[in-house]
Scaffold this active site. Structure first.
Site, PDB file in Angstrom:
ATOM      1  N   HIS A 114     -19.718  31.678 -34.788  1.00 12.74           N
ATOM      2  CA  HIS A 114     -18.903  31.552 -33.582  1.00 12.74           C
ATOM      3  C   HIS A 114     -18.434  30.108 -33.444  1.00 12.74           C
ATOM      4  O   HIS A 114     -19.224  29.179 -33.603  1.00 12.74           O
ATOM      5  CB  HIS A 114     -19.731  31.869 -32.332  1.00 12.74           C
ATOM      6  CG  HIS A 114     -20.151  33.283 -32.211  1.00 12.74           C
ATOM      7  ND1 HIS A 114     -19.433  34.214 -31.494  1.00 12.74           N
ATOM      8  CD2 HIS A 114     -21.236  33.940 -32.710  1.00 12.74           C
ATOM      9  CE1 HIS A 114     -20.057  35.372 -31.542  1.00 12.74           C
ATOM     10  NE2 HIS A 114     -21.155  35.234 -32.292  1.00 12.74           N
ATOM     11  N   HIS A 148     -21.745  35.900 -39.372  1.00 12.05           N
ATOM     12  CA  HIS A 148     -20.557  35.311 -38.763  1.00 12.05           C
ATOM     13  C   HIS A 148     -20.930  34.031 -38.029  1.00 12.05           C
ATOM     14  O   HIS A 148     -22.083  33.834 -37.660  1.00 12.05           O
ATOM     15  CB  HIS A 148     -19.843  36.289 -37.826  1.00 12.05           C
ATOM     16  CG  HIS A 148     -20.687  36.849 -36.728  1.00 12.05           C
ATOM     17  ND1 HIS A 148     -21.673  37.795 -36.938  1.00 12.05           N
ATOM     18  CD2 HIS A 148     -20.702  36.580 -35.396  1.00 12.05           C
ATOM     19  CE1 HIS A 148     -22.244  38.096 -35.776  1.00 12.05           C
ATOM     20  NE2 HIS A 148     -21.683  37.363 -34.831  1.00 12.05           N
TER      21      HIS A 148
END
Length: 137
Positions: free
Chosen positions: A101, A99
């Site tokens: 951010h 992922h």
């Protein structure tokens, strides 16, 4: 993976505050944000980290990060934005599903996320690092 929380979020099995979605990614607001507008880019497929992702998908993830960074900067009227992607526990990764951010930053807000003490490197260390990397390329 059926037990991966980010797989469930990315694929809509758990309701999210979705900012963007396409066939490969979902961009959601972080449930425990570092700042107002903190978002996560999640691939719908499961990859523990950047090393497991196909190169073309990795490229599209970072193209999406660029697009969403511009959107967040304008929408949130922030003064800056951190784009953070951790790989491995020692690097701060706590959920082992790739992922990115996107963390809007505002004047007078908390300090930046990633900070380190500046070190030094000798000429011998530089040559060793260069040789080791070139051997793998």
């Amino acid at each position: 993976m059926s037990d991966c929380i980010f797989c469930m979020l990315a694929n809509g099995d758990i309701p999210t505050a979705t900012l963007y979605e396409d066939e490969e990614f979902r961009v959601i607001l972080d449930a425990a944000p570092a700042s107002k507008g903190h978002a996560l880019i999640l691939p719908k497929g499961h990859y523990a980290n950047i090393s497991e992702m196909p190169e073309d998908l990795t490229g599209r993830a970072f193209i999406l990060a660029k697009k969403m960074a511009a959107v967040l900067k304008e929408a949130m009227h922030c003064d800056g934005l951190n784009i953070v992607q951790n790989n491995g526990e020692e690097a701060g990764q706590t959920v082992f599903h790739f992922h990115i951010h996107l963390i809007p930053r505002y004047k007078g807000s908390a300090p930046i996320v990633a900070n380190w003490a500046q070190g030094s490197v000798t000429d011998e260390e530089k040559e060793e690092i260069i040789a080791a990397c070139k051997a793998l390329l």
